[in-house]
Enzyme design. Structure first.
Site, mmCIF file in Angstrom:
data_model
loop_
_atom_site.group_PDB
_atom_site.id
_atom_site.type_symbol
_atom_site.label_atom_id
_atom_site.label_comp_id
_atom_site.label_asym_id
_atom_site.label_seq_id
_atom_site.Cartn_x
_atom_site.Cartn_y
_atom_site.Cartn_z
ATOM 1 N N ASP A 13 -18.820 29.815 47.337
ATOM 2 C CA ASP A 13 -18.791 31.189 46.948
ATOM 3 C C ASP A 13 -20.001 31.803 47.393
ATOM 4 O O ASP A 13 -20.230 33.149 46.909
ATOM 5 C CB ASP A 13 -18.400 31.512 45.489
ATOM 6 N N LYS A 16 -19.200 33.108 52.339
ATOM 7 C CA LYS A 16 -18.909 32.488 53.862
ATOM 8 C C LYS A 16 -17.943 33.532 54.619
ATOM 9 O O LYS A 16 -17.971 33.686 55.956
ATOM 10 C CB LYS A 16 -18.323 31.180 53.882
ATOM 11 N N GLY A 40 -11.440 30.519 48.303
ATOM 12 C CA GLY A 40 -11.366 31.892 48.223
ATOM 13 C C GLY A 40 -12.359 32.713 48.950
ATOM 14 O O GLY A 40 -13.569 32.737 48.466
ATOM 15 N N HIS A 41 -12.075 33.140 50.080
ATOM 16 C CA HIS A 41 -13.013 33.898 50.776
ATOM 17 C C HIS A 41 -12.792 35.285 50.962
ATOM 18 O O HIS A 41 -11.781 35.880 51.304
ATOM 19 C CB HIS A 41 -13.028 33.304 52.261
ATOM 20 N N GLN A 224 -15.817 25.769 50.670
ATOM 21 C CA GLN A 224 -16.655 25.069 49.434
ATOM 22 C C GLN A 224 -17.990 25.302 49.894
ATOM 23 O O GLN A 224 -18.411 26.081 50.724
ATOM 24 C CB GLN A 224 -15.966 23.599 49.145
#
Ligand code: GDP
Ligand code: IMO
Ligand code: MG
Length: 424
Positions: A13, A16, A40-41, A224
């Site tokens: 988080d 990225k 989750g991006h 990640q």
């Protein structure tokens, strides 16, 4: 343009998605090579917020080839839901711009239940996983009893493999009163998603090598963060893939020399979701992030992220192992109102100064942070567009961060929007 990889340097988080989105403008191909929909991006562009889990963030740009590589573990139902959500937001996803490796391992419905079962079994030692079935899927891959997409596309092959795998799965689940699975039940549950995805599935290795040989610009999107890496992270509180730059090679089928630039993303502070050591964690700072700024809630599970000061013991190690050529420091604006800012420069473990993270599990419990305190800048940086327009104390903070990490800064984020990125 050089081929770059964007990797997270902390516990995920870091931002990225935003950095990948920013770099996609000059890329031709964007590749995910590890992880699954535990990621989750978030990308905010043109007034719209997009959250990507499995699909490379490059999909938001027209005419970019996106590839989900062999190293990814893929939940077919989750991926179809993600495609539908993005399509509803106006994103065009077709066979031409999204290719999925036929070698990618499949997250089966029972992997999610096994993830749950394992967490229940661990009690207060649980990892705090995203419950997306990531660990069990990678375990089956390593154990050589997983199914790849190519296997799932052929019902006869899938049936044979499931018949061999299900007895042990059901035995494990029965012990914790979780649901039982049948071959027919699984295949009918997955069938609509498999048919929806079938046109996208291919051998992505020739696709990537053609692009590489033609000199197209390839961008790898890490998922990640480095301290969730199965080898280098805070084991066992890690994910199950190689989140470091090295993982992109085995996860895509491109050779190491295909990566020329490593962009390491870190927040101007530190966050973590799930259990595990976090030396610079600070409850007041967490409260400030959640209650005053209203940020730092997970993009995948919605959990409140644990927050703390920047830890350059972690950063220096991350930069060294990933071979980071440029740092992208995000969320600088999160520090705008602080009077002073602490920055961890070393750990004290049993009275000794340590500049690298320990391997021993229990040493993490005995480590305490050694801080330097820098003055804040008490000015909004959100409108800054150049390095020179940043307040002097913000520049000093960033310079110290770079010095301690032994890596130069390439980008600074001063807000979540695509436009709020300073190129240094
Ligand atoms: P990822 O998993 O590394 O892509 O990061 P996430 O998207 O899960 O979490 C990063 C969060 O920070 C998201 O809410 C982003 O919109 C936000 N973000 C990224 N960069 C910046 C920044 O420079 N400033 C602010 N305020 N938010 C940012
Ligand atoms: P992105 O790509 C933050 C964490 C989980 C848990 C541990 C293991 O958005 O940065 P898993 O479900 O992978 O077995 O969980 O890893 N985790 C993440 N934390 N960002 C992520 O991805 C994460 N992916 C996994 O919270 O602590
Ligand atoms: Mg995330």
């Amino acid at each position: 343009m050089p081929n770059s990889i964007v990797v997270g340097l902390q516990w995920g988080d870091e931002g990225k998605g935003k950095v990948v989105d920013f770099l996609t403008e000059t890329a031709d191909v964007v590749v995910r090579a590890q992880g699954g929909n535990n990621a989750g991006h978030t990308v905010i562009a043109n007034g719209e917020k997009y959250i990507l889990h499995l699909i490379p963030s490059g999909i938001l740009w027209e005419d970019k080839q996106c590839v989900i590589g062999n190293g990814v573990v893929l939940d077919p139902v989750g991926l179809v839901q993600e495609i539908e959500k993005l399509e509803a937001q106006g994103v065009v996803i077709g066979e031409k711009n999204l290719a999925i490796s036929n070698r990618a391992h499949v997250v089966m419905p029972y992997h999610k239940e096994l993830d749950e079962a394992r967490e229940i079994g661990l009690g207060d030692k649980k990892i705090g996983t995203t419950k997306r079935g990531i660990g069990p899927t990678y375990s089956d891959k390593a154990n050589r009893n997983g199914l790849r997409l190519i296997d799932l596309l052929d019902t006869a092959v899938a049936t044979e493999l499931l018949e061999a795998r299900l007895p042990e799965v059901n035995e494990t689940l029965a012990k914790v009163n979780l649901p039982q699975f049948t071959v027919e039940g699984i295949l009918s549950e997955l069938a609509p998603a498999v048919e929806r995805l079938r046109p996208h599935v291919s051998d992505t290795i020739p696709v990537l090598h053609q692009a590489y040989k033609a000199g197209e610009t390839i961008l790898f999107e890490g998922a990640q963060g480095f301290f969730l890496d199965i080898d280098f992270g805070t084991f066992p509180f890690v994910t199950s893939s190689s989140t470091s730059s090295g993982g992109a090679v085995s996860g895509s089928g491109l050779p190491p020399q295909a990566i020329n630039q490593v962009v390491g993303v870190c927040k101007a502070y530190t966050t973590r979701v799930g259990s595990g050591p976090f030396i610079t964690e600070n409850d007041d700072f967490s409260d400030y992030m959640h209650n005053t700024l209203g940020r730092e809630f997970g993009a995948t599970t919605g959990r409140a992220r644990r927050c703390g000061w920047l830890d350059t013991v972690l950063l220096k190690f991350s930069c060294m192992i990933n071979g980071v050529t440029h740092l992208a420091v995000t969320n600088l604006d999160g520090m705008d109102e602080r009077e002073t800012i602490d920055i961890c420069v070393a750990y004290d473990i049993d009275g000794e100064r340590h500049e690298y993270p320990p391997a021993e599990r229990d040493a993490w419990n005995r480590a305490t942070p050694i801080y330097e305190t820098l003055p804040g800048w008490k000015t909004s940086t959100e409108e800054c567009t150049t390095w020179d327009s940043l307040p002097a104390n913000a520049q000093a903070y960033l310079n110290r961060l770079a010095e301690l990490s032994e890596t130069k800064i390439g980008f600074v984020g001063v807000g979540p929007d695509r436009e709020q990125t300073i190129r240094v």
